[in-house]
Design a protein around this motif. Structure first.
Motif, PDB file in Angstrom:
ATOM      1  N   ALA A   1     -35.852  -7.672  18.042  1.00  0.00           N
ATOM      2  CA  ALA A   1     -37.159  -8.222  18.396  1.00  0.00           C
ATOM      3  C   ALA A   1     -37.182  -8.654  19.858  1.00  0.00           C
ATOM      4  O   ALA A   1     -38.167  -8.437  20.578  1.00  0.00           O
ATOM      5  CB  ALA A   1     -37.512  -9.391  17.481  1.00  0.00           C
ATOM      6  N   VAL A   2     -36.099  -9.255  20.315  1.00  0.00           N
ATOM      7  CA  VAL A   2     -36.000  -9.640  21.730  1.00  0.00           C
ATOM      8  C   VAL A   2     -35.990  -8.391  22.614  1.00  0.00           C
ATOM      9  O   VAL A   2     -36.640  -8.357  23.669  1.00  0.00           O
ATOM     10  CB  VAL A   2     -34.743 -10.495  21.979  1.00  0.00           C
ATOM     11  CG1 VAL A   2     -34.553 -10.746  23.476  1.00  0.00           C
ATOM     12  CG2 VAL A   2     -34.841 -11.821  21.227  1.00  0.00           C
ATOM     13  N   GLU A   3     -35.298  -7.362  22.181  1.00  0.00           N
ATOM     14  CA  GLU A   3     -35.283  -6.105  22.931  1.00  0.00           C
ATOM     15  C   GLU A   3     -36.689  -5.516  23.026  1.00  0.00           C
ATOM     16  O   GLU A   3     -37.092  -4.996  24.079  1.00  0.00           O
ATOM     17  CB  GLU A   3     -34.338  -5.103  22.256  1.00  0.00           C
ATOM     18  CG  GLU A   3     -34.199  -3.784  23.023  1.00  0.00           C
ATOM     19  CD  GLU A   3     -33.279  -2.786  22.348  1.00  0.00           C
ATOM     20  OE1 GLU A   3     -33.344  -1.590  22.704  1.00  0.00           O
ATOM     21  OE2 GLU A   3     -32.503  -3.192  21.464  1.00  0.00           O
ATOM     22  N   LEU A   4     -37.447  -5.604  21.935  1.00  0.00           N
ATOM     23  CA  LEU A   4     -38.820  -5.104  21.959  1.00  0.00           C
ATOM     24  C   LEU A   4     -39.680  -5.913  22.925  1.00  0.00           C
ATOM     25  O   LEU A   4     -40.544  -5.356  23.624  1.00  0.00           O
ATOM     26  CB  LEU A   4     -39.410  -5.138  20.548  1.00  0.00           C
ATOM     27  CG  LEU A   4     -40.797  -4.525  20.354  1.00  0.00           C
ATOM     28  CD1 LEU A   4     -40.828  -3.081  20.845  1.00  0.00           C
ATOM     29  CD2 LEU A   4     -41.217  -4.600  18.888  1.00  0.00           C
ATOM     30  N   ALA A   5     -39.447  -7.218  22.995  1.00  0.00           N
ATOM     31  CA  ALA A   5     -40.170  -8.047  23.967  1.00  0.00           C
ATOM     32  C   ALA A   5     -39.877  -7.586  25.392  1.00  0.00           C
ATOM     33  O   ALA A   5     -40.773  -7.527  26.241  1.00  0.00           O
ATOM     34  CB  ALA A   5     -39.789  -9.515  23.793  1.00  0.00           C
ATOM     35  N   ARG A   6     -38.618  -7.240  25.658  1.00  0.00           N
ATOM     36  CA  ARG A   6     -38.268  -6.717  26.984  1.00  0.00           C
ATOM     37  C   ARG A   6     -38.983  -5.390  27.259  1.00  0.00           C
ATOM     38  O   ARG A   6     -39.403  -5.117  28.393  1.00  0.00           O
ATOM     39  CB  ARG A   6     -36.761  -6.516  27.080  1.00  0.00           C
ATOM     40  CG  ARG A   6     -35.933  -7.811  27.099  1.00  0.00           C
ATOM     41  CD  ARG A   6     -34.458  -7.480  27.261  1.00  0.00           C
ATOM     42  NE  ARG A   6     -33.581  -8.627  27.183  1.00  0.00           N
ATOM     43  CZ  ARG A   6     -33.260  -9.415  28.214  1.00  0.00           C
ATOM     44  NH1 ARG A   6     -33.788  -9.164  29.404  1.00  0.00           N
ATOM     45  NH2 ARG A   6     -32.428 -10.424  28.058  1.00  0.00           N
ATOM     46  N   THR A   7     -39.132  -4.574  26.225  1.00  0.00           N
ATOM     47  CA  THR A   7     -39.853  -3.301  26.368  1.00  0.00           C
ATOM     48  C   THR A   7     -41.320  -3.552  26.715  1.00  0.00           C
ATOM     49  O   THR A   7     -41.895  -2.877  27.585  1.00  0.00           O
ATOM     50  CB  THR A   7     -39.749  -2.482  25.073  1.00  0.00           C
ATOM     51  OG1 THR A   7     -38.374  -2.168  24.836  1.00  0.00           O
ATOM     52  CG2 THR A   7     -40.553  -1.191  25.174  1.00  0.00           C
ATOM     53  N   LEU A   8     -41.926  -4.514  26.049  1.00  0.00           N
ATOM     54  CA  LEU A   8     -43.319  -4.878  26.353  1.00  0.00           C
ATOM     55  C   LEU A   8     -43.432  -5.372  27.790  1.00  0.00           C
ATOM     56  O   LEU A   8     -44.387  -5.036  28.507  1.00  0.00           O
ATOM     57  CB  LEU A   8     -43.801  -5.958  25.383  1.00  0.00           C
ATOM     58  CG  LEU A   8     -43.873  -5.595  23.904  1.00  0.00           C
ATOM     59  CD1 LEU A   8     -44.249  -6.817  23.067  1.00  0.00           C
ATOM     60  CD2 LEU A   8     -44.875  -4.465  23.657  1.00  0.00           C
ATOM     61  N   ASP A   9     -42.473  -6.179  28.224  1.00  0.00           N
ATOM     62  CA  ASP A   9     -42.479  -6.698  29.584  1.00  0.00           C
ATOM     63  C   ASP A   9     -42.366  -5.559  30.600  1.00  0.00           C
ATOM     64  O   ASP A   9     -43.041  -5.555  31.632  1.00  0.00           O
ATOM     65  CB  ASP A   9     -41.310  -7.672  29.746  1.00  0.00           C
ATOM     66  CG  ASP A   9     -41.558  -8.705  30.828  1.00  0.00           C
ATOM     67  OD1 ASP A   9     -42.695  -9.198  30.930  1.00  0.00           O
ATOM     68  OD2 ASP A   9     -40.604  -9.020  31.567  1.00  0.00           O
ATOM     69  N   LYS A  10     -41.507  -4.598  30.300  1.00  0.00           N
ATOM     70  CA  LYS A  10     -41.343  -3.442  31.189  1.00  0.00           C
ATOM     71  C   LYS A  10     -42.628  -2.627  31.265  1.00  0.00           C
ATOM     72  O   LYS A  10     -43.049  -2.186  32.349  1.00  0.00           O
ATOM     73  CB  LYS A  10     -40.195  -2.561  30.706  1.00  0.00           C
ATOM     74  CG  LYS A  10     -39.907  -1.362  31.620  1.00  0.00           C
ATOM     75  CD  LYS A  10     -38.751  -0.527  31.116  1.00  0.00           C
ATOM     76  CE  LYS A  10     -38.361   0.567  32.123  1.00  0.00           C
ATOM     77  NZ  LYS A  10     -39.489   1.411  32.544  1.00  0.00           N
ATOM     78  N   ALA A  11     -43.280  -2.422  30.104  1.00  0.00           N
ATOM     79  CA  ALA A  11     -44.538  -1.673  30.100  1.00  0.00           C
ATOM     80  C   ALA A  11     -45.579  -2.376  30.966  1.00  0.00           C
ATOM     81  O   ALA A  11     -46.279  -1.738  31.771  1.00  0.00           O
ATOM     82  CB  ALA A  11     -45.041  -1.517  28.667  1.00  0.00           C
ATOM     83  N   ALA A  12     -45.680  -3.698  30.819  1.00  0.00           N
ATOM     84  CA  ALA A  12     -46.649  -4.453  31.618  1.00  0.00           C
ATOM     85  C   ALA A  12     -46.334  -4.358  33.106  1.00  0.00           C
ATOM     86  O   ALA A  12     -47.235  -4.197  33.941  1.00  0.00           O
ATOM     87  CB  ALA A  12     -46.664  -5.910  31.159  1.00  0.00           C
ATOM     88  N   ALA A  13     -45.041  -4.455  33.450  1.00  0.00           N
ATOM     89  CA  ALA A  13     -44.644  -4.360  34.860  1.00  0.00           C
ATOM     90  C   ALA A  13     -44.921  -2.970  35.415  1.00  0.00           C
ATOM     91  O   ALA A  13     -45.442  -2.817  36.531  1.00  0.00           O
ATOM     92  CB  ALA A  13     -43.164  -4.712  35.003  1.00  0.00           C
TER      93      ALA A  13
END
Length: 453
Positions: A94-106
């Motif tokens: 779940a934390v890894e998925l949050a990082r993926t969302l952050d990368k998409a936003a960036a």
């Protein structure tokens, strides 16, 4: 033609002198079809779908801003509550998925992505619990990811098991970001009666009743309303309401025009206009100052709730006349750190935590962007959430809590969060314990108002 020219000139004045802006254009994206028993496959699908839908969001919004001359301050994305697609994923995943969302936003150069969320107002699924467990770390290792948790509704009552957990989660998130004054908590909202089409952060998510993708717009005009009232210093309260209604009408028309143009160029349906008065730290862009212009010496004094009720109602009425697609929260936000008038009220001892709580009975949201002393206990945080949830549940309205226990800070200190998040005086809480209440857990039953069928 004269009417058109007059309207154009008035809009230009509102932009140049009264802080009128489109606070956010938010694209909502459904991620239900990204669910996969193979976590890595799901992780890839989530990134790819967000990027494919929102790839041109910032570009188009910037173009429209230049063409129409109306500032669009934030470009944002909201997604399906992530707990709904986690399945058997672990906390670490779940934390890894949050990082993926952050990368998409960036990668998309958007300001925030909302929807690292769970709806647990009646019960907690395995995916919900995984998300709750991951929240403190996920919010502390990402910059753009925003989260929300629904712990109560009028139809279900208050899930006190979830409320208890949220006190612990907020406290841990603050400690994990103590070098940033507990900043992770500024990206976390706890809701009663959340709406599915809210474009504002940190509480935005793309609800189950929404389509595949949609454009929702949040427009903000405290400065416009304040300026209009200053031109009529002797108006009675009925006339004050009428002035606010007419101003909200104009602001809503401008916002919907921009939203529809952006939606058309992206080939995505237009959703709603949220016409909430959302303040900033700019001069004369304050909800508190509107209330003071109505007649309060300082926000927080007696009469504050009456003035806020008048303003909130007039904003809704004006917006509803201007558009058939008013949605989201639509009314008035009272985020302490983002409103110079609210900050001044606290510093002058006119505005207290109890008064802010009472104000939420008639405004759009709740206890928002309030800095608390670092030694506040998880049980007290849970009790604050329970009180706000009770106000929302009984009154059949959305309420929320976004508070920041600032590690190491005492009552009266001033903390800086930066950007739109502003600064806030640290507030103290009641010294008496609510531990036994929170420890009881269980569910506070839905009120009689829930039986409406």
């Amino acid at each position: 033609m004269n009417i058109a020219i007059d309207e154009m000139m008035e809009t230009m004045r509102m932009i140049e002198m009264e802080n009128l802006d489109i606070r956010t254009v938010t694209m909502g994206i459904s991620l239900h079809d990204c669910s996969d028993s193979d976590f890595q496959q799901m992780n890839t699908k989530v990134y790819d779908k967000i990027v494919s839908y929102a790839g041109r969001l910032k570009e188009v919004a910037d173009q429209v801003e230049k063409e129409f001359g109306i500032p669009i301050i934030n470009k944002r994305i909201s997604i399906t509550p992530i707990a709904e697609i986690l399945g058997n994923a672990t906390k670490e995943q779940a934390v890894e998925l949050a990082r993926t969302l952050d990368k998409a936003a960036a990668d998309l150069r958007v300001d925030f992505i909302g929807g690292f969320s769970a709806l647990v107002h009646k019960g907690i699924t395995k995916g919900d619990q995984t998300l709750l467990d991951a929240l403190p770390e996920a919010l502390s290792v990402t910059e753009r990811v925003c989260a929300s948790v629904s712990v109560a509704t009028t139809r279900t009552g208050i899930n006190m098991d979830a409320v208890r957990q949220m006190g612990l989660i907020i406290k841990e998130a603050a400690e994990r970001t103590k070098d940033q004054n507990g900043l992770a908590c500024a990206k976390l909202v706890v809701f009663c009666n959340p709406v599915e089409d809210n474009p504002f952060m940190a509480g935005a998510f793309h609800g189950a009743g929404e389509g595949e993708a949609v454009i929702n717009v949040g427009v903000s005009g405290p400065g416009v309303v304040l300026s209009a009232l200053k031109r009529h210093p002797d108006a009675d309260l009925g006339e004050v309401s009428d002035i606010i209604k007419k101003t909200a009408f104009k602001v809503t028309r401008a916002g919907e025009l921009i939203g529809r143009v952006v939606a058309e160029r992206l080939g995505i349906p237009f959703g709603i206009m949220d016409l909430s008065l959302a303040p900033t730290n700019a001069m004369n862009d304050s909800v508190a100052e509107i209330l003071e212009e109505i007649g309060l010496e300082r926000v927080g004094t007696h009469g504050t709730i009456a003035a806020l009720a008048l303003m909130n109602d007039a904003v809704k009425k004006g917006g509803a006349m201007a558009s058939s697609y008013v949605g989201g929260l639509s009314g008035a936000f009272i985020p302490v750190s983002e409103d110079n008038g609210m900050i001044r009220g606290i510093i002058d001892n006119a505005l207290t935590l109890s008064k802010l709580e009472a104000m939420t009975c008639v405004c759009s949201v709740g206890l928002d962007m309030i800095a608390l002393t670092g030694d506040v206990t998880p049980a007290t945080l849970s009790a604050l959430i329970a009180d706000e949830a009770a106000i929302g549940m009984i009154n059949k309205k959305t309420t929320a809590v976004r508070v920041i226990p600032v590690p190491g800070k005492q009552e009266g200190d001033i903390v800086e969060f930066g950007g739109l998040l502003g600064r806030a005086p640290v507030m103290g809480v009641n010294p008496y314990s609510s531990e036994k209440l929170i420890r009881r857990a269980g569910r506070i039953p839905a009120p009689l108002q829930a039986l409406i069928n």
